[in-house]
Design an enzyme around this catalytic site. Structure first.
Site, short mmCIF file in Angstrom:
data_model
loop_
_atom_site.label_atom_id
_atom_site.label_comp_id
_atom_site.label_asym_id
_atom_site.label_seq_id
_atom_site.Cartn_x
_atom_site.Cartn_y
_atom_site.Cartn_z
N SER A 102 28.80 -38.32 -35.17
CA SER A 102 28.78 -36.94 -35.66
C SER A 102 29.98 -36.67 -36.57
O SER A 102 29.86 -36.00 -37.60
CB SER A 102 28.83 -35.93 -34.50
OG SER A 102 27.68 -36.01 -33.73
N PHE A 140 31.53 -27.97 -41.47
CA PHE A 140 30.41 -27.38 -42.22
C PHE A 140 29.93 -26.16 -41.45
O PHE A 140 29.40 -26.29 -40.35
CB PHE A 140 29.30 -28.43 -42.31
CG PHE A 140 28.00 -27.99 -42.94
CD1 PHE A 140 27.82 -28.07 -44.32
CD2 PHE A 140 26.95 -27.55 -42.15
CE1 PHE A 140 26.60 -27.71 -44.89
CE2 PHE A 140 25.73 -27.18 -42.72
CZ PHE A 140 25.56 -27.26 -44.09
N GLU A 144 25.19 -19.46 -37.22
CA GLU A 144 25.85 -18.27 -36.65
C GLU A 144 25.29 -18.04 -35.26
O GLU A 144 24.23 -18.59 -34.91
CB GLU A 144 25.61 -17.07 -37.57
CG GLU A 144 26.21 -17.32 -38.94
CD GLU A 144 26.21 -16.11 -39.87
OE1 GLU A 144 25.65 -15.07 -39.49
OE2 GLU A 144 26.75 -16.25 -40.97
N THR A 175 30.96 -28.47 -35.62
CA THR A 175 31.61 -29.76 -35.34
C THR A 175 32.91 -29.88 -36.15
O THR A 175 32.91 -29.54 -37.34
CB THR A 175 30.65 -30.91 -35.70
OG1 THR A 175 29.44 -30.72 -34.98
CG2 THR A 175 31.25 -32.27 -35.34
N CYS A 249 22.16 -30.41 -47.80
CA CYS A 249 23.19 -31.17 -47.06
C CYS A 249 22.62 -31.64 -45.74
O CYS A 249 22.85 -32.79 -45.31
CB CYS A 249 24.40 -30.28 -46.76
SG CYS A 249 25.18 -29.59 -48.22
N ALA A 253 22.40 -35.40 -43.72
CA ALA A 253 22.92 -35.71 -42.38
C ALA A 253 21.79 -36.11 -41.43
O ALA A 253 21.96 -37.01 -40.61
CB ALA A 253 23.67 -34.50 -41.84
N ASP A 347 17.30 -43.41 -15.11
CA ASP A 347 16.53 -43.44 -13.87
C ASP A 347 16.46 -44.86 -13.30
O ASP A 347 16.60 -45.05 -12.08
CB ASP A 347 15.12 -42.90 -14.14
CG ASP A 347 14.26 -42.95 -12.89
OD1 ASP A 347 14.52 -42.15 -11.97
OD2 ASP A 347 13.36 -43.81 -12.81
N GLU A 374 21.14 -29.84 -36.38
CA GLU A 374 20.54 -30.31 -37.65
C GLU A 374 19.03 -30.10 -37.64
O GLU A 374 18.28 -30.93 -38.14
CB GLU A 374 20.83 -31.79 -37.86
CG GLU A 374 22.27 -32.13 -37.69
CD GLU A 374 23.01 -32.23 -38.99
OE1 GLU A 374 22.37 -32.16 -40.04
OE2 GLU A 374 24.24 -32.35 -38.95
N PHE A 394 6.78 -20.81 -39.83
CA PHE A 394 8.09 -20.31 -39.36
C PHE A 394 8.84 -19.64 -40.49
O PHE A 394 8.46 -19.71 -41.64
CB PHE A 394 8.92 -21.44 -38.76
CG PHE A 394 9.33 -22.55 -39.71
CD1 PHE A 394 8.40 -23.42 -40.28
CD2 PHE A 394 10.67 -22.72 -40.06
CE1 PHE A 394 8.79 -24.43 -41.14
CE2 PHE A 394 11.08 -23.74 -40.92
CZ PHE A 394 10.12 -24.58 -41.46
C1 LIG Z 1 27.20 -29.97 -30.41
C2 LIG Z 1 26.69 -29.17 -31.56
C3 LIG Z 1 27.28 -29.32 -32.82
C4 LIG Z 1 26.83 -28.56 -33.90
N1 LIG Z 1 27.45 -28.69 -35.13
C5 LIG Z 1 27.12 -27.83 -36.14
C6 LIG Z 1 27.84 -27.85 -37.37
O1 LIG Z 1 28.73 -28.68 -37.57
N2 LIG Z 1 27.53 -26.93 -38.32
C7 LIG Z 1 26.55 -26.01 -38.14
O2 LIG Z 1 26.33 -25.18 -39.03
N3 LIG Z 1 25.83 -25.97 -36.98
C8 LIG Z 1 26.10 -26.85 -35.98
N4 LIG Z 1 25.41 -26.81 -34.79
C9 LIG Z 1 24.42 -25.77 -34.60
C10 LIG Z 1 22.98 -26.28 -34.60
O3 LIG Z 1 22.60 -26.68 -35.88
C11 LIG Z 1 22.09 -25.17 -34.01
O4 LIG Z 1 22.40 -25.12 -32.62
C12 LIG Z 1 20.62 -25.43 -34.22
O5 LIG Z 1 20.26 -25.24 -35.56
C13 LIG Z 1 19.74 -24.51 -33.36
O6 LIG Z 1 20.15 -23.18 -33.49
P1 LIG Z 1 20.40 -22.30 -32.16
O7 LIG Z 1 21.28 -23.07 -31.26
O8 LIG Z 1 20.86 -20.97 -32.58
O9 LIG Z 1 18.97 -22.21 -31.47
P2 LIG Z 1 17.81 -21.17 -31.87
O10 LIG Z 1 17.61 -21.16 -33.33
O11 LIG Z 1 18.10 -19.88 -31.18
O12 LIG Z 1 16.54 -21.85 -31.19
C14 LIG Z 1 16.25 -21.68 -29.78
C15 LIG Z 1 14.90 -22.34 -29.48
O13 LIG Z 1 13.88 -21.69 -30.23
C16 LIG Z 1 13.10 -22.69 -30.90
N5 LIG Z 1 12.55 -22.11 -32.13
C17 LIG Z 1 13.22 -21.69 -33.21
N6 LIG Z 1 12.39 -21.21 -34.15
C18 LIG Z 1 11.13 -21.31 -33.64
C19 LIG Z 1 9.82 -20.98 -34.11
N7 LIG Z 1 9.63 -20.44 -35.32
N8 LIG Z 1 8.76 -21.23 -33.30
C20 LIG Z 1 8.94 -21.77 -32.07
N9 LIG Z 1 10.15 -22.10 -31.58
C21 LIG Z 1 11.24 -21.88 -32.34
C22 LIG Z 1 14.07 -23.82 -31.16
O14 LIG Z 1 13.37 -25.03 -31.39
C23 LIG Z 1 14.85 -23.83 -29.87
O15 LIG Z 1 14.15 -24.54 -28.88
C24 LIG Z 1 25.78 -27.62 -33.71
C25 LIG Z 1 25.18 -27.51 -32.45
C26 LIG Z 1 25.60 -28.28 -31.40
C27 LIG Z 1 24.95 -28.13 -30.04
#
Ligand SMILES: Cc1cc2nc3c(=O)[nH]c(=O)nc-3n(C[C@H](O)[C@H](O)[C@H](O)COP(=O)(O)OP(=O)(O)OC[C@H]3O[C@@H](n4cnc5c(N)ncnc54)[C@H](O)[C@@H]3O)c2cc1C
Length: 394
Positions: A102, A140, A144, A175, A249, A253, A347, A374, A394
């Protein structure tokens, strides 16, 4: 004519279809070099780092010396390797740990790539050589707190004030955030979404580390806060406007993640295979039972499919024919494969499988992040669905 008998060697357990033979000599040499680094420098420390919730930052200078940061970019002291090379680098690093992979993904694909692709000449010359040398660490900021899957809903804003921009808002789950010298921040402006280069010491910019994570514990995840951060116009990426910038971008990745996941799966599979050979239950090794063999064979089948898929993805990227929906399918397939393999390996290890002394639980927990970040698995399914049907759901 006397028929000749050719004795064919059985396949390698970690490369059942000899995918390595499809790599060029250079690609094989890079794979070997990174594999040695992972064996010598990552594997001895990674279980402790994971347990201690510590990113092993002592490895950054070595990653840089090996030319791995931004290694598939041309010029500006970057190694200019092929995309397949970048893929095998990711695979080997993630065989160590997804946290290390990562770091390299974020530095290269999410921070150096946008500067390289969308930056001014001055921005490229100022930042890229230092980033390739590991002297400047990037992060990056797109996600939000109110919904990462829907980046169009972002509320971080940049408003013009004379020649400057004033940045307000926050980013979540970033990250490298607290260790980054430079943040690539995506914000809404009157002119659509734009990317900004925010430097660590700028007044009004603060970060906070996310604690209590049970996944990617050997990686730093942070929140970023912007309170009236004043940015000169020269800090905006001039050559991109709209969400296509950050999404472009992410495609870079995600490409690396599709390869990386193969590394996680291989680490779990090879460890559990050895374990099954020596674990004696009911008077015979576990590996001699039909059910264990079926499970191991199924892991091997899934890994092999993912290896072939990753390589074809890479060849298409090198030829310039790769579509982002193909990257989505590969990220979805390979990370799902790796997570399933890691859980199954966990398991088969029985109680030992819950100890970090064996790698599957660490990889399994890491992959819970990898399948979410991602683009979640669902979002990638929907991207492929949109490509197939022509209708966005979506
Ligand atoms: C360890 C870690 C590192 C990260 N690093 C970065 C980073 O460096 N930069 C950055 O910008 N972000 C980063 N992220 C954020 C990551 O990209 C987001 O967590 C991810 O895009 C999902 O967004 P969310 O967590 O808000 O989930 P949500 O968008 O709230 O999604 C929740 C659930 O709803 C589902 N869902 C969403 N839309 C729909 C739909 N239309 N229909 C049905 N189901 C849907 C999703 O699949 C998921 O199961 C990181 C996350 C983690 C955990």
């Amino acid at each position: 004519m006397t028929p000749t008998t050719t004795i064919v060697q059985g396949p390698e357990i970690s490369d059942f279809f000899d995918v390595r033979s499809l790599l060029s000599e250079d690609e094989q040499a890079i794979q070997d070099a990174v594999a040695r680094f992972v064996d010598d420098r990552v594997l001895p420390i990674i279980a402790d780092a994971f347990e201690e919730h510590r990113f092993p930052s002592e490895l950054v200078s070595e990653l840089a010396e090996m030319g791995l940061l931004g290694c598939n970019l041309e010029g500006y002291d970057c190694a200019g390797l092929s995309h397949v090379c970048y893929g095998v680098v990711n695979q080997e690093l993630e065989r160590g740990d997804a946290g290390i992979r990562s770091f390299v993904s974020v530095q290269g694909s999410l921070c150096m790539y946008p500067i390289h692709a969308f930056g001014s000449e001055e921005q490229k010359e100022r930042w890229l050589p230092q980033m390739a040398a590991g002297e400047v660490i990037g992060c990056f900021g797109l996600t939000e707190a109110d919904g990462g899957s829907d980046p169009g809903a972002m509320t971080t804003t940049a408003k013009k004030d004379g020649d400057d921009w004033i940045l307000n808002g926050s980013k979540a789950w970033i990250t490298n955030g607290t260790i980054a010298d430079l943040a690539i921040v995506w914000a809404t402006t009157e002119d659509g979404v734009r990317g900004f280069l925010v430097e660590k010491e700028m007044p009004g910019y603060t970060t906070r580390e996310v604690e209590h994570k049970f996944s990617l514990r050997a990686s730093i995840t942070s929140e970023l806060f912007f309170d009236n951060v004043r940015l000169p116009d020269s800090s905006m990426l001039p050559n991109v406007k709209g969400l296509s910038g950050p999404l472009g971008c992410l495609t870079q990745a995600r490409y690396g993640i599709a390869w990386g996941a193969v590394g996680s799966a291989l680490a779990c599979f090879t460890e559990v295979l050895e374990y099954a050979k020596v674990r004696v239950l009911f008077g015979r090794p576990l590996s001699h039972t039909q059910t264990a063999q079926r499970r191991l064979a199924d892991m091997s089948r899934r890994i092999t499919t993912a290896q072939l898929l990753a390589l074809q993805l890479g060849r298409m990227k090198d030829e310039g024919t790769l579509h982002h929906s193909q990257v989505s399918m590969a990220k979805w397939n390979n990370v799902r494969m790796a997570l399933d393999v890691a859980r199954d390996a966990r398991d088969l290890l029985g109680a030992s499988g819950i100890s970090v002394e064996f790698c599957p639980i660490r990889h399994m927990l890491n992959l819970e992040s990898v399948i979410t970040y991602e683009g979640t698995e669902t979002i990638h399914e929907l991207v492929v669905g949109r490509e197939l049907t022509g209708a966005s759901a979506f």
